[in-house]
Design a protein around this motif. Structure first.
Motif, PDB file in Angstrom:
ATOM      1  N   UNK A 179       7.836   3.661 -10.292  1.00 41.84           N
ATOM      2  CA  UNK A 179       7.460   2.314  -9.836  1.00 41.84           C
ATOM      3  C   UNK A 179       6.103   2.346  -9.141  1.00 41.84           C
ATOM      4  N   UNK A 180       5.838   3.463  -8.485  1.00 44.89           N
ATOM      5  CA  UNK A 180       4.556   3.591  -7.796  1.00 44.89           C
ATOM      6  C   UNK A 180       4.167   5.071  -7.826  1.00 44.89           C
ATOM      7  N   UNK A 210      -1.921   4.440  -7.927  1.00 44.37           N
ATOM      8  CA  UNK A 210      -3.051   4.489  -6.993  1.00 44.37           C
ATOM      9  C   UNK A 210      -3.762   5.830  -7.188  1.00 44.37           C
ATOM     10  N   UNK A 211      -5.032   5.770  -7.453  1.00 44.28           N
ATOM     11  CA  UNK A 211      -5.826   6.999  -7.602  1.00 44.28           C
ATOM     12  C   UNK A 211      -6.765   7.103  -6.410  1.00 44.28           C
ATOM     13  N   UNK A 212      -6.748   8.267  -5.756  1.00 44.00           N
ATOM     14  CA  UNK A 212      -7.609   8.433  -4.593  1.00 44.00           C
ATOM     15  C   UNK A 212      -8.954   9.023  -5.007  1.00 44.00           C
ATOM     16  N   UNK A 236      -7.257  -3.927 -12.543  1.00 44.31           N
ATOM     17  CA  UNK A 236      -7.431  -2.823 -11.612  1.00 44.31           C
ATOM     18  C   UNK A 236      -8.115  -3.353 -10.366  1.00 44.31           C
ATOM     19  N   UNK A 237      -7.916  -2.647  -9.264  1.00 40.51           N
ATOM     20  CA  UNK A 237      -8.526  -3.050  -7.998  1.00 40.51           C
ATOM     21  C   UNK A 237      -9.252  -1.854  -7.419  1.00 40.51           C
ATOM     22  N   UNK A 243      -8.328   3.426  -5.840  1.00 42.47           N
ATOM     23  CA  UNK A 243      -8.191   2.279  -6.739  1.00 42.47           C
ATOM     24  C   UNK A 243      -6.749   2.106  -7.164  1.00 42.47           C
ATOM     25  N   UNK A 244      -6.388   0.860  -7.493  1.00 45.13           N
ATOM     26  CA  UNK A 244      -5.026   0.549  -7.910  1.00 45.13           C
ATOM     27  C   UNK A 244      -5.061   0.054  -9.352  1.00 45.13           C
TER      28      UNK A 244
END
Ligand SMILES: C[S@@+](CC[C@H](N)C(=O)[O-])C[C@H]1O[C@@H](n2cnc3c(N)ncnc32)[C@H](O)[C@@H]1O
Length: 260
Positions: A179-180, A210-212, A236-237, A243-244
C-alpha cells in the motif's frame, strides 16, 4: 562536495515550480496537501524526540557494513552512532510528514528499503495499525533499529536483514499488496529502477511509493524522471528531497511540485 552545482540547479527549478494547496485544482490533491503538508495541528511525538536525542548523543561505535550509494559493495568499518544519526537519519520534519501520510492514506502494508537506525519506520508505525516491513543490509545497524523499535514498543515493524537484491523478491512474495513503500537506500540509477520494478507488481490503484533523495545526484534524478514517465503512474509529486508517485485512475497524468 560532489554534485553541489547540480543540486543548486535542481533546487532553483523546484523553487520556481513548487505550489501550495491554492495552486491545485484537483479536490483530492487540495485536501491531501492540506492534511499532509500544512496540517492545522502538528503532533510532537515525544517518544521519538527523546529517542532522537539519545541517538544524537550516543558516542558508541559499531562495525558497519557500508553499502555506499551504489550498494554493490561492502567494506566494513567502524562508525559512531551519533555520526550515523547526523549523516543519514530522517529529519524530524520529513519523519512527521511520513506519519501524517500514514494517518491520511491509512495503508495496511508498508514496505521500507533502508531501515538504518529505525527512525523513518518508527514514524510510519507510530499510532498506526499498519504493518511495516523494513529491509536493512547492515546487521549491526539493523540490530540498533530493532532495539529502538522495542524502546518505542512498536511490534508492528519487522526488520529483515540482507541486501535488497537478496531479500526483496522473497519479502515481496509474502506481501499481498504494497500500500505504501518508502525507498531510502541504494541511491544508484540501476538500483532505484530495480527496486521500482520489483515493487510495481504488488501495487494497486491506491498505492503510494515514496523515493528519497531524488535530486541527490544526476543518476537519481534520471531514475526519478524515468519512473514518473512510465504509463502506469498517474501523477507524481516532487518535494525536492523526496518524491511521491501515485497510480490513481481518472486523474490527468501530471508531475506536480509541492512546497514542503
Ligand atoms: C539513508 S539510510 C536510511 C535512513 C532511514 N530510512 C531513516 O530515515 O531513518 C540508507 C540505509 O539503507 C541501507 N542500504 C543501502 N543500500 C542497501 C542495499 N542495497 N541493501 C540493503 N541495505 C541497503 C544502508 O545500510 C543504510 O542503513
Amino acid at each position: 562536495m560532489k554534485h553541489v552545482g547540480f543540486r543548486i540547479k535542481t533546487y532553483l527549478e523546484y523553487r520556481r515550480r513548487a505550489v501550495n494547496q491554492y495552486g491545485l485544482h484537483s479536490p483530492f490533491l487540495f485536501e491531501f496537501y492540506k492534511a499532509c503538508f500544512r496540517p492545522s495541528y502538528k503532533h510532537s511525538f515525544p517518544s521519538i524526540l527523546s529517542l532522537r536525542k539519545k541517538l544524537r548523543n550516543n558516542r558508541n561505535e559499531i562495525l558497519i557494513t557500508d553499502f555506499g550509494a551504489g550498494s554493490l559493495v561492502s567494506k566494513s568499518n567502524s562508525r559512531k552512532i551519533s555520526e550515523m544519526y547526523t549523516s543519514a537519519a530522517i529529519s524530524k520534519k520529513q519523519g512527521e510528514f511520513l506519519n501524517r501520510l500514514v494517518t491520511y492514506l491509512k495503508p495496511y502494508s508498508i514496505l521500507e528499503l533502508g531501515t538504518h537506525l529505525g527512525l523513518s519506520s518508527a514514524y510510519m508505525a507510530l499510532n498506526s495499525t499498519a504493518r511495516v516491513t523494513s529491509l536493512e543490509g547492515c546487521p549491526n545497524t539493523a540490530e540498533i533499529a530493532s532495539q529502538n523499535h522495542s524502546i518505542l514498543n512498536q511490534e508492528n515493524i519487522s526488520v529483515q536483514v540482507g541486501s535488497f537484491h537478496e531479500l526483496l523478491p522473497n519479502v515481496l512474495s509474502t506481501i499481498e499488496n504494497v500500500d505504501m513503500a518508502y525507498v531510502d537506500g541504494n541511491h544508484s540509477y540501476d538500483g532505484t529502477i530495480w527496486n521500482y520494478e520489483q515493487i510495481l507488481p504488488k501495487t494497486s490503484e491506491d498505492s503510494v511509493l515514496i523515493f528519497d533523495d531524488i535530486n541527490w545526484s544526476p543518476d537519481m534524478k534520471k531514475a526519478w524522471d524515468d519512473i514518473i514517465s512510465k504509463p502506469e503512474i498517474s501523477f507524481s509529486i516532487n518535494c525536492y528531497k523526496f518524491g511521491l508517485i501515485f497510480f490513481r485512475k481518472g486523474v490527468e497524468k501530471q508531475d506536480f511540485y509541492f512546497k514542503f
